[in-house]
Design a protein around this motif. Structure first.
Motif, mmCIF file in Angstrom:
data_model
loop_
_atom_site.group_PDB
_atom_site.id
_atom_site.type_symbol
_atom_site.label_atom_id
_atom_site.label_comp_id
_atom_site.label_asym_id
_atom_site.label_seq_id
_atom_site.Cartn_x
_atom_site.Cartn_y
_atom_site.Cartn_z
ATOM 1 N N GLY A 271 -0.218 50.872 52.956
ATOM 2 C CA GLY A 271 -0.333 51.355 51.852
ATOM 3 C C GLY A 271 -2.481 50.439 51.827
ATOM 4 O O GLY A 271 -3.567 50.673 51.875
ATOM 5 N N ALA A 272 -2.516 50.224 53.586
ATOM 6 C CA ALA A 272 -3.820 49.420 53.766
ATOM 7 C C ALA A 272 -3.964 50.460 55.475
ATOM 8 O O ALA A 272 -3.191 50.455 56.458
ATOM 9 N N GLY A 418 12.097 48.815 42.865
ATOM 10 C CA GLY A 418 11.549 49.615 43.074
ATOM 11 C C GLY A 418 10.540 50.190 44.552
ATOM 12 O O GLY A 418 9.584 49.504 44.630
ATOM 13 N N GLU A 419 10.677 51.294 45.021
ATOM 14 C CA GLU A 419 9.693 50.993 46.458
ATOM 15 C C GLU A 419 8.405 51.714 46.043
ATOM 16 O O GLU A 419 7.443 50.827 46.425
ATOM 17 N N GLU A 420 8.418 51.915 45.134
ATOM 18 C CA GLU A 420 6.529 52.095 43.939
ATOM 19 C C GLU A 420 5.715 50.950 44.203
ATOM 20 O O GLU A 420 4.803 50.428 44.367
ATOM 21 N N LEU A 421 6.646 50.075 43.198
ATOM 22 C CA LEU A 421 6.573 48.643 42.574
ATOM 23 C C LEU A 421 6.007 47.913 43.951
ATOM 24 O O LEU A 421 5.484 47.423 44.159
ATOM 25 N N LYS A 427 0.846 45.860 49.335
ATOM 26 C CA LYS A 427 -1.427 46.781 49.303
ATOM 27 C C LYS A 427 -1.881 45.456 48.408
ATOM 28 O O LYS A 427 -3.234 45.220 49.416
ATOM 29 N N THR A 428 -1.836 45.450 47.320
ATOM 30 C CA THR A 428 -1.870 44.150 46.565
ATOM 31 C C THR A 428 -2.243 42.815 47.256
ATOM 32 O O THR A 428 -3.346 41.743 47.437
ATOM 33 N N TYR A 429 -1.386 42.705 48.295
ATOM 34 C CA TYR A 429 -1.283 40.915 48.717
ATOM 35 C C TYR A 429 -1.671 40.936 50.133
ATOM 36 O O TYR A 429 -2.710 40.416 50.549
ATOM 37 N N THR A 451 4.304 42.910 38.496
ATOM 38 C CA THR A 451 4.947 42.859 37.696
ATOM 39 C C THR A 451 5.746 42.533 36.120
ATOM 40 O O THR A 451 6.509 43.141 35.487
ATOM 41 N N GLY A 452 4.748 41.470 35.676
ATOM 42 C CA GLY A 452 4.845 40.746 34.599
ATOM 43 C C GLY A 452 6.307 39.425 34.365
ATOM 44 O O GLY A 452 6.250 39.367 33.566
#
Length: 859
Positions: A271-272, A418-421, A427-429, A451-452
Motif C-alpha cells: 500500500g506504499a 482479514g486481508e484488507e484491515l 500501510k499506516t505503520y 481495530t479498536g
C-alpha cells in the motif's frame, strides 16, 4: 558486654553476607548475558560523505570521511565515532578541536569550547585501512579472474567501521554520499542516485559520486566497484538493473527476470509506493551472506546464479523478493535495536511468501508456510522470545525467531484481522514511521488504533514470550445425538518464559461435498467442544485455514486421512494426511500415496508422497517409487531419485545408473551421484573419478563426487582427490574447494602416516581466499593429526565474526581431543619414526651425491 560482642559479630556477619551476595550477583551477571539496549545519541548526524580510493593490488583503501552533525540536548565536549583499525592521519573540524585520540575501536574528538546544542558542525577524518571486514576485495592476487576484479561492502550488523568512521547503530539516520576513485574501465555502484563521473587527469582515476538524499541507518551504506556487466530495465520511472562480475553475466536474466513484477506486487500489497530513486542488484563473488538490502543497492551472493538446465529446481525468486521487501521493511523503517529485528526480517520473509502466492498460487504460499512451520516446531526446546534482549552479540538475533517465526506472527495477524484491515494497519505503520527507527510497540499501537481491539495478549504470548502451543486434539462422533465432540488440550509446559496460549481458530467438518466451519476459542488448558451436525463427517480438520502456529497431534481414523488426501482443495490437509499415513505399511495406504505422487495437481504434495513411500520402506513402497521415476516436474523427479536412493538394494542402484545415463538436469545428476556413496565397487570408482574431472556450472558435479567420496570414507581416493584439488582449484567455488579439503582430511584421518596430507592442507592455511583458508584450517582439525596443533594455534582467536578464528578454535579443540586419545608413548614413537625417516632421507641424499661424484671421476 555480651550484647556488645554479639552486636559486633552480627555486623561482621552482615558485612560478610553483603560481600558474598555482591560477589554472587556479579558472578550471576557474568554468567548470564546482560540485557542489550540502543545506546544514547549525543548528536544527530545529518550527512556523511565517504571518499575512498581503493588499491586493488594491495587490498587497501585511502579515505576521507566528512560527518555533519548537531548536538542534541547538551553542549558537546567529545564526539566518539566507531572505527576498527583505521590508520588516521588527520582530523579537522568547523569547530575548534582541542585534540583527538584513536584506538582500534573508536576515535574520540575533543572540542574546546564545547559545541553548542543545535549548532551544525562538520568533522573531516583522513585515514587509510586494510579492512578485514566491512569492505572485501576480489582480485587476481587472491585467486579470482582478472576480468572479475571487484570489491564490495557489508555493513550489517557492525562491519562498516572497518572502512570508514561512523556512529554504527540503527537508532540514528542520516543522508549519505559516496565517492569512489577507480580505473576508467571499472563501474562504481552505491546508494541513491548517480551525481557525476569525472576523470582526474593527474591520477588517471575516475571519480564516481553517488548521493542518497533520504535518511537511512548507517549499516545500509554500500559500495560495489570493479569490472562488472549489467542487464537493465524499468518499473514505471524507477530504473532497475542487475550487475554481475564480467564472466557471470550470461545467467543473470534467470535471477533478475521477476524484479519488475515484484515491485508492482509489493507496492499494491503493502500500500506504499517504492520509496527510493532506483533499484539495483549486484552479484559479487564469495559474499559473506545470501543477500544484503542496502538502500537502492542490494548485494547478492553469486550462488544465486543458475543455468536453465536446472529447470524449476533452482530459483532466485525467494532471495530477490526477500531483499526487495527490505526496501520498505528494514530500510524505509528500521528496527531501533537488534531485539526488534523481526520488524525487518519477519516482514521480509512473510512478503516474500505472499509474492510466492501471487506468482505461483495460494497452494505454493501455504506450502512455504508449512515448511517454515515444521522448522520452527522442531525447535520446541528453545524458549527464547522473538523480542529478546539477553543476547551476547547482534548476530545471535539472526535466527529462525526473527525470520520464519516473525513471518508466522504476521501471517496469524493477517488471518485474525482479514486481508484488507491488515493492509490498512501495515500501510499506516509505514506512513507514520517513514524514514525512522521503530520498535514492536509502534506496530502494535497502530493495530490497536485501527481495530479498536487490544492486542496486548497476542503480542505478549507470541513476541515477548517464547515457543508455541503444543496441542492434542481428539474427535468423537455420537450417532445417537448427532454430535461431534472435539477436545483440545494444551500440553506444553507453562513457565515464566512460555505462556498458556489464548487463540481463536476453526474446526471444519466436511460432509459429502460440503464444508461446515465452526469457530472455537481456546483460552485454557483443556476444552471440550460439541457441534450438532446433520450426519457424521468424512473429514474433520482443525485450523483448516492454516492460521495458527502450533504443534498439533490429531489422531483420526485412517479413512479420514484417506479422504483428506483426496481433497485437492486443501493442500495443508493433504500434507498432514501424508504425514500421518507414512506411519502405516499396508498396501492400500501405499496405493493411495502412489496415486498422490503421480496425480496430485500440486508438486509439494507429490514430493511429500514420495518421501512418505521412502519412510514406509517396504518392497511395495519401493515398487511404487520405481514406477514413478518419470516425472515432468523436475522438483518431484529429484525427490523420487533421492527417495529411491534411500533404499539399499540392487534394483535401486540399477535405477540410479539409468538416471545417470539419461538425465540432463545437473541438480538431479548431483543427487544421483551422491547416492553412489552407498556402493563400493569398480563401477562406482570409475564414475566418481570421471565426475571429479568433469566440467559443469560452478563445478556442481565434481562437488557431488566429493560429497560421495566423503560418504564412502575410502582412503583409496586420497591420491585422485589430492590430484584434482592440485590441478583444478580454479574450477571449484571457494566453498566447494574448502569442502573438498575437508573431505580429503576425512578420508585420511585413519592413515598411519598423515605427513603428506597434513603438509598439503597446511599449504592452504594462508590462502588469500578467506573461505579456503578457513576450510584448510578446519580440515587440519578433521585430519586429527596432533602435529598440526602448532600450525592451527597461530590462527585461533575469539572473534565470533571471523571465519578463520572460528575455524581454528574448533580445529584446535578437535586436535587436542585427538591428542588425549593417543597414548604419549605412541606420540613419542611416531615422532622418533619421523626423525628416523628424515635422517634416512638425508643419508640417501648423501649416498646419491657420493655416487654421482664417483661416477664423474670414472669418466
Amino acid at each position: 558486654m555480651i550484647r556488645r560482642a554479639w552486636a559486633v559479630s552480627w555486623s561482621l556477619i552482615i558485612c560478610v553476607l553483603c560481600i558474598v551476595g555482591t560477589e554472587s550477583a556479579l558472578k550471576a551477571e557474568s554468567e548470564t548475558t546482560r540485557r542489550q539496549y540502543a545506546p544514547d545519541r549525543k548528536v544527530d548526524i545529518l550527512h556523511i560523505t565517504i571518499d575512498v580510493t581503493p588499491d586493488f593490488a594491495a587490498c587497501t583503501i585511502a579515505g576521507t570521511t566528512t560527518i555533519k552533525f548537531v548536538p542534541i540536548a547538551e553542549p558537546l565536549t567529545e564526539l566518539e565515532l566507531d572505527v576498527v583499525e583505521l590508520d588516521v592521519s588527520s582530523v579537522t573540524s568547523s569547530a575548534k578541536i582541542e585534540g583527538y585520540s584513536v584506538t582500534d575501536e573508536a576515535i574520540t574528538i575533543t572540542f574546546e569550547p564545547a559545541v553548542e546544542v543545535g549548532k551544525e558542525t562538520t568533522v573531516k577524518i583522513v585515514y587509510e585501512a586494510e579492512p578485514k571486514q566491512g569492505l572485501y576485495f576480489r582480485t587476481p592476487e587472491m585467486g579470482y579472474r582478472e576480468e572479475d576484479t571487484h570489491l564490495f561492502t557489508q555493513g550489517e550488523t557492525h562491519e562498516a567501521p572497518h572502512w570508514y568512521p561512523n556512529y554504527d547503530y540503527p537508532n540514528e539516520r542520516s543522508t549519505s554520499e559516496v565517492v569512489c576513485r577507480v580505473p576508467a574501465d571499472m563501474t562504481v555502484l552505491s546508494n541513491g542516485r548517480l551525481v557525476c563521473e569525472k576523470m582526474d587527469p593527474e591520477s588517471g582515476l575516475k571519480a564516481v559520486r553517488w548521493l542518497q538524499d533520504k535518511p537511512h541507518v548507517n549499516y545500509l551504506i554500500a559500495l560495489v566497484a570493479g569490472k562488472l556487466k549489467k542487464i537493465e530495465s524499468k518499473y514505471r520511472d524507477i530504473p532497475i538493473a542487475f550487475y554481475t562480475p564480467t564472466s557471470q553475466i550470461e545467467h543473470a536474466e534467470n535471477s533478475f527476470k521477476d524484479t519488475a513484477d515484484m515491485l508492482e506486487f509489493f507496492e499494491r500489497e503493502i500500500g506504499a509506493p517504492y520509496p527510493w530513486d532506483k533499484y539495483y542488484q549486484a552479484v559479487v563473488q564469495d559474499f559473506v551472506a545470501g543477500g544484503m538490502e542496502n538502500t537502492t543497492l542490494t548485494i547478492l551472493t553469486d550462488r544465486t546464479l543458475f543455468t536453465s538446465e536446472t529447470e524449476n529446481i533452482r530459483s532466485s525468486q525467494g532471495l530477490v523478493a526477500h531483499e526487495l521487501v527490505h526496501q520498505w521493511f528494514g530500510d524505509y523503517v528500521t528496527c531501533k535495536d537488534w531485539s526488534h529485528l523481526w520488524l525487518n526480517e519477519g516482514f521480509a520473509v512473510y512478503y516474500e511468501t505472499l509474492y510466492d502466492g501471487h506468482k505461483n498460487g495460494r497452494d505454493s504460499m501455504l506450502y512455504e508456510l508449512y515448511g517454515s512451520a515444521r522448522g520452527i516446531l522442531s525447535r520446541g526446546s528453545d524458549e527464547k522470545p522473538i523480542v529478546y534482549r539477553s543476547y551476547k552479540n547482534a548476530g545471535e538475533q539472526f535466527d529462525y525467531r526473527a525470520y520464519s517465526k516473525g513471518a508466522w506472527v504476521l501471517h496469524m495477524l493477517r488471518m485474525e484481522l482479514g486481508e484488507e484491515l491488515y493492509r490498512r494497519c501495515v500501510k499506516t505503520y509505514l506512513e507514520r514511521h517513514a524514514l525512522s527507527s521503530v520498535v514492536t510497540e509502534d506496530f502494535r499501537s497502530v493495530i490497536e488504533e485501527l481495530t479498536g481491539r487490544s492486542f496486548d495478549r497476542f503480542f505478549d504470548q507470541w513476541l515477548y514470550h517464547g515457543r508455541h502451543p503444543d496441542l492434542t486434539v481428539s474427535y468423537n462422533w455420537s450417532e445417537k445425538d448427532k454430535l461431534a465432540k472435539v477436545s483440545v488440550k494444551q500440553t506444553h509446559e507453562v513457565s515464566e518464559d512460555v505462556m498458556l496460549f489464548h487463540f481463536r481458530t476453526k474446526v471444519r467438518f466436511v460432509i459429502d461435498d460440503g464444508a461446515i466451519d465452526r469457530e472455537i476459542v481456546v483460552d485454557g488448558k483443556q476444552h471440550d467442544f460439541y457441534f450438532a451436525l446433520p450426519k457424521e463427517p468424512n473429514i474433520v480438520r482443525f485450523d483448516p485455514h492454516y492460521g495458527l502456529l502450533a504443534e498439533v497431534k490429531f489422531d483420526k481414523p485412517t479413512a479420514m486421512f484417506y479422504a483428506q488426501l483426496e481433497n485437492k482443495d486443501d493442500v495443508i490437509g493433504c500434507l498432514l494426511a501424508i504425514e500421518a499415513l507414512k506411519k502405516k505399511e499396508d498396501k492400500k495406504t501405499i496405493a493411495k500415496l502412489e496415486d498422490a505422487l503421480n496425480n496430485d495437481p500440486f508438486y509439494g504434495v507429490r514430493k511429500a508422497a514420495s518421501s512418505a513411500l521412502c519412510d514406509i520402506h517396504t518392497d511395495e513402497a519401493f515398487d511404487a517409487l520405481a514406477k514413478s521415476v518419470d516425472q515432468p516436474d523436475a522438483r518431484v523427479r529429484q525427490q523420487v531419485v533421492e527417495d529411491i536412493a534411500g533404499f539399499y538394494r540392487p534394483e535401486s542402484l540399477k535405477l540410479i545408473r539409468q538416471v545417470l545415463k539419461r538425465e540432463k538436469n545437473p541438480e538431479i545428476l548431483a543427487e544421483a551421484i551422491r547416492y553412489l556413496g552407498r556402493y563400493r565397487d569398480k563401477d562406482t570408482r570409475r564414475r566418481l573419478i570421471r565426475y571429479l574431472k568433469s566440467e559443469s556450472y560452478r563445478n556442481r558435479l565434481a562437488d557431488a563426487a566429493v560429497s560421495t567420496i566423503n560418504m564412502l570414507d575410502d582412503a583409496s581416493y586420497i591420491g585422485p582427490l589430492q590430484k584434482v584439488l592440485r590441478q583444478r582449484e580454479q574450477e571449484f567455488t571457494s566453498a566447494g574447494f574448502a569442502g573438498a579439503l575437508n573431505t580429503l582430511a576425512h578420508i585420511s584421518r585413519d592413515q598411519e602416516d598423515k605427513t603428506e596430507v597434513r603438509n598439503f592442507l597446511a599449504g592452504y592455511v594462508n590462502h588469500p581466499k578467506r573461505r579456503i583458508q578457513a576450510g584448510a584450517i578446519r580440515a587440519l582439525g578433521t585430519l586429527g593429526d596432533p602435529k598440526a596443533i602448532p600450525i592451527v594455534q597461530t590462527f585461533s582467536g575469539d572473534d565470533p565474526s571471523d571465519w578463520v578464528q572460528r575455524s581454528a578454535k574448533r580445529a584446535l579443540e578437535a586436535l587436542r581431543e585427538q591428542k588425549k586419545l593417543v597414548p604419549e608413548e605412541i606420540i613419542q614413537l611416531r615422532e622418533t619414526v619421523d626423525e628416523l625417516k628424515e635422517e634416512t632421507k638425508e643419508l640417501k641424499d648423501e649416498l646419491e651425491d657420493i655416487k654421482k661424484r664417483l661416477d664423474a671421476k670414472k669418466e
